[in-house]
Scaffold this active site. Structure first.
Site, PDB file in Angstrom:
ATOM      1  N   SER A  72      -2.726  -0.881 -21.524  1.00 39.22           N
ATOM      2  CA  SER A  72      -1.624  -1.160 -20.468  1.00 39.22           C
ATOM      3  C   SER A  72      -1.932  -2.127 -19.283  1.00 39.22           C
ATOM      4  CB  SER A  72      -0.947   0.143 -19.518  1.00 39.22           C
ATOM      5  OG  SER A  72      -0.242   0.898 -20.521  1.00 39.22           O
ATOM      6  N   LYS A  75       0.059  -4.971 -18.644  1.00 40.92           N
ATOM      7  CA  LYS A  75       1.076  -5.159 -17.796  1.00 40.92           C
ATOM      8  C   LYS A  75       1.030  -6.100 -16.704  1.00 40.92           C
ATOM      9  CE  LYS A  75       3.178  -0.717 -19.232  1.00 40.92           C
ATOM     10  NZ  LYS A  75       2.231   0.123 -19.917  1.00 40.92           N
ATOM     11  N   SER A 127       2.849   2.761 -15.015  1.00 45.37           N
ATOM     12  CA  SER A 127       2.809   2.341 -16.277  1.00 45.37           C
ATOM     13  C   SER A 127       3.818   2.466 -17.436  1.00 45.37           C
ATOM     14  CB  SER A 127       1.426   2.864 -16.699  1.00 45.37           C
ATOM     15  OG  SER A 127       0.831   2.026 -17.870  1.00 45.37           O
ATOM     16  N   LYS A 228      -4.761  -2.048 -12.081  1.00 45.89           N
ATOM     17  CA  LYS A 228      -3.901  -1.510 -13.203  1.00 45.89           C
ATOM     18  C   LYS A 228      -4.911  -0.741 -14.155  1.00 45.89           C
ATOM     19  CE  LYS A 228      -0.236  -0.438 -15.508  1.00 45.89           C
ATOM     20  NZ  LYS A 228      -0.841   0.890 -15.796  1.00 45.89           N
TER      21      LYS A 228
END
Length: 355
Positions: A72, A75, A127, A228
């Site tokens: 993720s 992202k 997320s 992140k």
């Protein structure tokens, strides 16, 4: 037979030592590279890279060029593109393709109305893979089309060993990056004030949705401001983190790292304890070939703490007349005989050549 095997093992060991020494020597020669690394047989897919944001200098690296899945942390690029290209206040209708997307979710409902801004916070704080899908379709009309935009944007940033096939980081054979590329992408994103505001938020209360940030780094590290987390079975635990102290920003990437929070914290603390930024004011006067000069703009350089620097002004061949504002030479700054910075020097006076 046994002797041959021992000889082969000895040769392999010598080769590793020789290669490691060569890598360290090459690293010390680079103007923007401050790290020294060694390679071993345990290079098992775990990768790391730490950069200083303002200068783009690499402070630490391990397997940073290995192409790996990034889960993720994908992202980061999705959010940056949406922030750059879309109106955050626009309210959209959730497309059917975003309903029930595999993996982490903010549980979008079919036909739900929601703002781009709320989707962005859901993307980065929780997320949401469904949020990523909704944003990608809003931007480009489809996942494949948005992935093309992601790859173009990555290339513009200088991430040349990265390929995206989706906006969320779900596993795919053609979805990968390197620790170095991801660090470059993260630095690019953290220069965007709106992106930085989102990922540094511990919570968010929007018009349509509210979220709490699941990134533990915001509580673990002094000055932490993003960015992140990521996890899949294929990628392992991945974390891109950032912290700012005394005007210095450090961005850290770890891929396939089981102790991602502890390791990232250690790498960030090491960066702050070992390095510092120095400014060269744009109005500081340097004498270059007898002419008073400045760099015009304030410049920032990164130094190892306690290191000694040497400044040299290299004058260009003098013309018959030098006008104020003409380039008169170059400012060069050396650290331990390595050139770490150079910039044009501009004359602040007009003077005819003295014969």
């Amino acid at each position: 037979m046994r002797l041959s095997k021992k000889l082969a093992n000895l040769c392999a060991t010598l080769l590793k030592i020789s290669f490691a020494v060569g890598v360290c020597a090459a690293a010390s020669a680079g103007a923007h590279s401050f790290f020294c690394r060694t390679y071993s047989a345990e290079a098992d897919g775990r990768a790391e890279c730490v950069m200083e944001l303002a200068t783009g200098s690499t402070l630490h690296a391990r397997n940073e060029m290995a192409e790996l899945p990034m889960a993720s942390t994908t992202k980061i690029m999705t959010a940056l593109i949406i922030i750059e290209d879309c109106d955050p206040n626009e309210v959209i209708t959730v497309p059917d393709e975003a309903i029930g997307v595999e993996g982490s979710s903010i549980y979008l409902r079919r036909g739900e109305k929601i703002s781009v801004k709320d989707l962005l916070y859901g993307l980065m704080l929780r997320s949401g893979n469904d949020s990523a899908t909704a944003l990608a379709i809003h931007h480009s009309g489809g996942i494949a089309e948005f992935a093309e935009v992601m790859n173009e944007r990555a290339a513009r940033a200088g991430a040349v060993q990265t390929h995206f096939s989706n906006p969320s980081g779900l596993p795919a054979d053609d979805h990968y990056t390197t620790a170095r590329d991801l660090c470059i992408i993260a630095c690019e994103a953290m220069k965007n004030a709106r992106f930085k505001e989102i990922v540094s938020s511990r919570s968010y209360a929007g018009e349509y949705r509210s979220f709490v940030n699941k990134n533990k780094m915001l509580s673990l590290v002094e000055g932490a401001n993003g960015i992140k987390t990521g996890y899949t079975m294929r990628a392992g635990r991945c974390l891109v983190s950032s912290a700012e102290r005394n005007g210095m920003d450090v961005v850290c990437v770890v891929l396939n790292c089981p102790d991602m929070y502890e390791r990232s914290q250690k790498l960030i603390e090491s960066a702050f304890s070992g390095y510092e930024l120095k400014e060269i004011k744009g109005d500081r006067v340097f004498m270059c070939g007898g002419l008073p000069c400045t760099t015009r703009n304030t410049q920032t350089i990164l130094l190892k703490k306690g290191s000694k620097i040497r400044t040299e002004c290299v004058a260009f061949e003098c013309k018959s007349r030098t006008n104020a504002g003409d380039v008169a030479g170059r400012l060069e700054i050396y650290c331990e005989n390595n050139l770490i910075f150079s910039a044009d020097l501009y004359s602040i006076i007009t003077r005819d050549k003295i014969f």
